[in-house]
Design an enzyme around this catalytic site. Structure first.
Site, mmCIF file in Angstrom:
data_model
loop_
_atom_site.group_PDB
_atom_site.id
_atom_site.type_symbol
_atom_site.label_atom_id
_atom_site.label_comp_id
_atom_site.label_asym_id
_atom_site.label_seq_id
_atom_site.Cartn_x
_atom_site.Cartn_y
_atom_site.Cartn_z
ATOM 1 C CB VAL A 71 -0.877 0.043 1.283
ATOM 2 C CG1 VAL A 71 -1.777 1.263 1.265
ATOM 3 C CG2 VAL A 71 -1.695 -1.222 1.421
ATOM 4 C CB CYS A 72 2.250 3.580 -2.029
ATOM 5 S SG CYS A 72 1.458 3.641 -3.635
ATOM 6 C CB ALA A 73 0.284 8.184 -1.266
ATOM 7 N N GLY A 75 -1.214 4.167 -5.059
ATOM 8 C CA GLY A 75 -1.194 2.913 -5.826
ATOM 9 C C GLY A 75 -0.200 2.893 -6.966
ATOM 10 C CG MET A 99 -2.767 4.753 2.528
ATOM 11 S SD MET A 99 -3.690 3.484 3.448
ATOM 12 C CE MET A 99 -4.296 4.433 4.848
#
Ligand code: FE2
Length: 369
Positions: A71-73, A75, A99
């Site tokens: 998971v990052c900010a 995708g 997120m």
């Protein structure tokens, strides 16, 4: 071709059903401080991934035998992480939209204990920390402070044999876009709001003492100003109080949103009076707010507490009026980004087309402890 990503709904279903999965948060620590997925592991391989280092996950041990969701900010970087993890033989997927998309994920908890005729279901927007409620009795239900997609309330109500007859907000929200108007349109229910002249779309006003009947249950409106002037709490069968942003299990509402300094001080005094009134309710009254500042786990445990415990927990409830006001005003947190725009949209009832998460970005900041 095998999918490289997973959508928010699918990950939500995995977490809710308890399926083994490692959620790997690869954002920089400072972003994770703002909000995260409960239970996620944290690694910050950003620099290594962006500079194409040979082994960004070298030396990292992950729980064996279960998929990893990176998971990052938004995708994007997580796709790089997935490639690097797959090269190591890890069964990895990227959370689509990151997120930002996770902001819309939700889960449920039954509210207990409550001695009332109503079933109270807490519908939680887990990433954003918004709490909404389905109060059902007989074949009817009210939805209070709707904050997730209307279809979700319609589906849950149908599964439990309820028809949504009332859609209610505690106040004009500043942290998230109210879904009450679109939910009312979808369910053909009426929107009930605290009596006020801020909202410009048609609604049925609720004032102090008004009572709504849902099946065999009664929902009574208590005007509880302070967080906003119209803020109203709803007492279900005299047992559970849906407080909006007025009182939380460990905090009280902030008085300053969409207000100048003089107005914020006045509202702080008003909030003091409101809270003094609330704390005189029976000590086993269950306090159920509409936000929490922490991301909500998939644990099925309702966010809420008995009033007696809230009074023990929140020192400000035991302060003098002057002490309360000075403490409150000295602890005002940063304002939520875009809150004035959100207030304007909630007043007009114009739900924006497309993706609402940009406006609603970030964690909730409604409470002062
Ligand atoms: Fe609020």
């Amino acid at each position: 071709m095998e999918s490289i990503d997973i959508g928010v709904d699918a990950l939500r279903d995995w977490l809710e059903s308890g399926r083994p999965v490692t959620v790997l948060d690869i954002r920089p620590a400072v972003e994770r401080e703002e909000w995260s997925i409960p239970g996620s592991l944290h690694l910050d391989p950003h620099v290594a991934l962006r500079t194409n280092a040979a082994s960004p996950f070298a030396g990292v041990s992950l729980p064996p035998g279960q998929p990893v969701v990176a998971v990052c900010a938004r995708g994007n970087t997580s796709l790089l992480a997935v490639r690097a993890l797959r090269e190591r033989g890890v069964q990895a997927l990227s959370l689509k939209g990151g997120m930002k998309a996770w902001s819309l994920a939700w889960n449920l908890a039954e509210v207990t204990p409550i001695r009332s005729n109503a079933q109270i279901i807490q519908v939680r927007r887990t990433g954003k920390g918004c709490l909404s409620y389905i109060v059902g009795s007989g074949s009817e239900a009210a939805v209070v402070d709707a904050s997730v997609d209307p279809d979700i309330y319609l589906r849950i109500a149908k599964e439990r044999g309820f028809t949504i007859t009332h859609v209610i907000d505690t106040h004009v929200h500043a942290d998230h876009l109210s879904r009450s108007r679109p939910l009312a349109e979808r369910s053909q229910a009426k929107v009930y709001l605290p009596a006020q002249d801020r909202t410009t779309y048609p609604f049925l006003p609720l004032k102090e003492g008004d009572t709504i009947t849902i099946g065999a249950s009664k929902i009574q409106a208590l005007h509880t100003p302070g967080h906003t002037l119209e803020s109203t709490s709803y007492l279900v069968d005299g047992r559970a109080l849906l407080t909006g942003d007025t009182l939380f299990p460990g905090a009280v509402g902030r008085p300053d949103l969409a207000a100048n300094a003089v107005e914020a001080r006045q509202r702080a005094h008003t909030l003091y009076g409101t809270l003094q009134r609330i704390i005189k309710l029976p000590p086993d009254t269950w306090i159920l707010p509409c936000h929490t500042s922490e991301p909500i786990p998939f644990d099925g445990k309702a966010c809420g507490a008995a009033l007696a415990d809230v009074i023990r927990q929140v020192e400000m409830l035991r302060a003098t009026e002057e002490g309360f006001v000075e403490t409150l005003l000295s602890r005002i947190p940063a304002t939520p980004p875009h809150h004035l725009e959100i207030v304007r949209l909630n007043e007009s009832g114009a739900f924006p087309q497309g993706d609402p998460t940009e406006l609603e970005a970030g964690a909730n900041r409604c409470a002062i402890s």
